[in-house]
Design a protein around this motif. Structure first.
Motif, PDB file in Angstrom:
ATOM      1  N   UNK A   1       0.825  -1.186   0.000  1.00 33.09           N
ATOM      2  CA  UNK A   1       0.000   0.000   0.000  1.00 33.09           C
ATOM      3  C   UNK A   1       0.864   1.243   0.000  1.00 33.09           C
ATOM      4  N   UNK A   2       0.389   2.263  -0.592  1.00 27.98           N
ATOM      5  CA  UNK A   2       0.998   3.567  -0.482  1.00 27.98           C
ATOM      6  C   UNK A   2      -0.013   4.502   0.124  1.00 27.98           C
ATOM      7  N   UNK A   3       0.457   5.616   0.596  1.00 21.71           N
ATOM      8  CA  UNK A   3      -0.438   6.593   1.170  1.00 21.71           C
ATOM      9  C   UNK A   3       0.136   7.966   0.986  1.00 21.71           C
ATOM     10  N   UNK A   4      -0.728   8.916   0.756  1.00 20.50           N
ATOM     11  CA  UNK A   4      -0.294  10.294   0.667  1.00 20.50           C
ATOM     12  C   UNK A   4      -0.234  10.943   2.029  1.00 20.50           C
ATOM     13  N   UNK A   5      -0.661  10.238   3.024  1.00 20.41           N
ATOM     14  CA  UNK A   5      -0.663  10.781   4.377  1.00 20.41           C
ATOM     15  C   UNK A   5       0.673  10.522   5.027  1.00 20.41           C
ATOM     16  N   UNK A   6       1.602  11.445   4.855  1.00 24.78           N
ATOM     17  CA  UNK A   6       2.933  11.292   5.424  1.00 24.78           C
ATOM     18  C   UNK A   6       3.142  12.222   6.589  1.00 24.78           C
ATOM     19  N   UNK A   7       2.073  12.766   7.110  1.00 29.33           N
ATOM     20  CA  UNK A   7       2.196  13.755   8.159  1.00 29.33           C
ATOM     21  C   UNK A   7       2.471  13.188   9.519  1.00 29.33           C
ATOM     22  N   UNK A  77      -4.706  -5.575  -1.914  1.00 27.52           N
ATOM     23  CA  UNK A  77      -4.944  -4.452  -1.014  1.00 27.52           C
ATOM     24  C   UNK A  77      -3.635  -3.951  -0.409  1.00 27.52           C
ATOM     25  N   UNK A  78      -2.723  -4.869  -0.076  1.00 32.19           N
ATOM     26  CA  UNK A  78      -1.470  -4.466   0.564  1.00 32.19           C
ATOM     27  C   UNK A  78      -0.492  -3.803  -0.400  1.00 32.19           C
ATOM     28  N   UNK A  79      -0.455  -4.263  -1.647  1.00 32.45           N
ATOM     29  CA  UNK A  79       0.583  -3.809  -2.555  1.00 32.45           C
ATOM     30  C   UNK A  79       0.117  -2.775  -3.572  1.00 32.45           C
ATOM     31  N   UNK A  80      -1.149  -2.740  -3.890  1.00 36.51           N
ATOM     32  CA  UNK A  80      -1.590  -1.923  -5.017  1.00 36.51           C
ATOM     33  C   UNK A  80      -2.540  -0.788  -4.657  1.00 36.51           C
ATOM     34  N   UNK A  81      -3.264  -0.903  -3.562  1.00 35.60           N
ATOM     35  CA  UNK A  81      -4.271   0.103  -3.249  1.00 35.60           C
ATOM     36  C   UNK A  81      -3.770   1.119  -2.237  1.00 35.60           C
ATOM     37  N   UNK A 201       5.344   3.828   4.640  1.00 37.23           N
ATOM     38  CA  UNK A 201       6.548   3.133   5.091  1.00 37.23           C
ATOM     39  C   UNK A 201       7.758   3.721   4.372  1.00 37.23           C
ATOM     40  N   UNK A 202       8.876   3.858   5.050  1.00 34.61           N
ATOM     41  CA  UNK A 202      10.073   4.429   4.407  1.00 34.61           C
ATOM     42  C   UNK A 202      10.761   3.404   3.528  1.00 34.61           C
ATOM     43  N   UNK A 203      10.242   3.222   2.318  1.00 34.36           N
ATOM     44  CA  UNK A 203      10.832   2.262   1.402  1.00 34.36           C
ATOM     45  C   UNK A 203      10.669   2.751  -0.021  1.00 34.36           C
ATOM     46  N   UNK A 204      11.339   2.067  -0.922  1.00 29.78           N
ATOM     47  CA  UNK A 204      11.272   2.425  -2.322  1.00 29.78           C
ATOM     48  C   UNK A 204      10.061   1.743  -2.947  1.00 29.78           C
ATOM     49  N   UNK A 205      10.061   1.598  -4.268  1.00 32.29           N
ATOM     50  CA  UNK A 205       8.931   0.974  -4.940  1.00 32.29           C
ATOM     51  C   UNK A 205       8.679  -0.417  -4.364  1.00 32.29           C
TER      52      UNK A 205
END
Length: 395
Positions: A1-7, A77-81, A201-205
């Motif tokens: 998952x990615x998120x724009x919420x990095x606050x 859900x974990x990797x793409x959404x 999470x602090x990771x790359x692609x």
């Protein structure tokens, strides 16, 4: 998952974000609802088999379809959404799962049953990711993983006892699936306490680091171990029947085995930092081989009980160490997100692969196949250790 919420800011217990105890417990419960079926399969599928709704081969297909769907749903859900709007996503997935369980209770043919459980599996995998994504953000992912398997197995054990003693004798397998639907609807109240957004999470692609030999070997090790358990677990009732053990007794064994799983999970949560994960995984693999061999030998009631309890204990005792194995293989923790998919895919492939070896009503090849899977898991662990040492030497 990615998120724009990095606050979110770093916290001592979290790599990113700072969920409250209540938010963490809510996410773990939502994920646990998605895995209830893992503990209830012997009871529910055994009831379907006893009632004549499915044959032995069809039973394997039903179990496999649902497990594969859970793995797919978890990975998607974990990797793409996106990891935003997690409360709404949790609620929607729970509603879909409740409807799928209700549908299962009313289908009339094996093909429709397979379809209903496949839909249920996709939703179950999605809610599992709600929990595993938060676990991956913890600095003590192994310990939080231990809490996760403890919660889910306590729920499985209580429900298995309820279904085996009261619901299924009175209302059959349909009643069991209706109970699952009710649990999903009741859990909607908990969904609104899940964190609204998860921090990055602090990771790359996502796929940049998981496609390495250590990560692949670690995930295959986990996959083979759960193939061992999936093969035996799905056929526990017909296997017991072959040795003269009543289905009601096997239902009690399932509940007791789930209680042993709780004990195993709690024990591992306490001991996970004190025992090397490689030694633990190898030792449990050896116990799995021995347990499978005993089941293949035509055990009596006492031995069958003992093996069921031992297998229950080691199943979840190993999970925190498998999480550590995945972290060791990939420090970006991308591989950790795929641990549930590897586990559940193993549970899915185990029954269908074992079913190919069944000759009529002879289920002895099932534990023999399970022993081979457990041995393969230990061999893959050895390969992982060799690969990791070589990579460190080169570095």
């Amino acid at each position: 998952m990615t998120s724009t919420n990095a606050g979110h800011t770093d916290n001592g217990d979290w790599l990113v974000g700072n969920p409250t105890g209540g938010q963490l417990a809510s996410a773990l419960w939502i994920g646990s609802v998605g895995l209830l079926i893992l503990g209830l399969q012997p009871v529910l599928l055994g009831a379907l088999y006893t009632e004549g709704h499915v044959s032995g081969d069809e039973l394997a297909l039903v179990a496999t379809a649902e497990m594969i769907a859970i793995a797919i749903g978890s990975a998607i859900v974990a990797m793409l959404l996106s990891a935003r709007n997690m409360r709404w996503k949790s609620a929607i997935l729970l509603i879909i799962l409740a409807l799928a369980n209700w549908w299962t209770a009313h289908v009339a043919t094996p093909h429709m049953l397979i379809s209903a459980r496949a839909v249920a599996g996709l939703a179950e995998g999605g809610v599992v990711a709600v929990a595993t994504e938060l676990i991956a953000r913890s600095r003590r992912a192994e310990r939080i993983g231990g809490y996760f398997v403890t919660i889910q197995t306590l729920a499985q054990s209580a429900l298995a006892l309820l279904l085996a003693l009261y619901v299924i004798p009175a209302a059959g397998s349909a009643g069991g699936f209706i109970v699952l639907a009710v649990v999903c609807v009741a859990s909607l109240a908990v969904a609104w306490k899940v964190p609204a957004d998860y921090a990055d999470l602090p990771r790359e692609e996502h796929f940049g680091n998981v496609l390495t030999l250590p990560s692949i070997t670690a995930l295959l090790c986990i996959f083979c171990y759960f193939m061992f358990f999936g093969a035996v677990w799905a056929f526990l009732e017909p296997l017991g029947a072959q040795f003269g053990i009543y289905s009601w007794t096997v239902g009690l064994m399932v509940s007791a085995s789930l209680a042993a799983q709780v004990l195993g999970a709690m024990t591992a949560t306490v001991l996970e930092a004190r025992i090397d994960h490689r030694i633990t995984i190898a030792a449990i693999g050896a116990i799995a081989v021995a347990s499978s061999a005993l089941l293949a030998s035509g055990p009596g009631l006492t031995t069958f009980w003992a093996v069921a309890l031992v297998m229950g204990f080691i199943l979840l005792f190993i999970v925190p160490y498998q999480i550590r194995l995945a972290i060791t293989a990939d420090e970006t923790r991308t591989a950790v997100l795929l641990v549930p998919a590897a586990q559940i895919l193993g549970l899915a492939i185990g029954p269908i692969a074992a079913s190919l070896l069944i000759d009529g009503t002879d289920f002895r090849p099932v534990p023999e196949f399970a022993a081979a899977c457990a041995l393969a898991s230990v061999v893959l662990l050895g390969l992982f250790i060799l690969v990791s040492r070589r990579r460190r030497a080169i570095a």
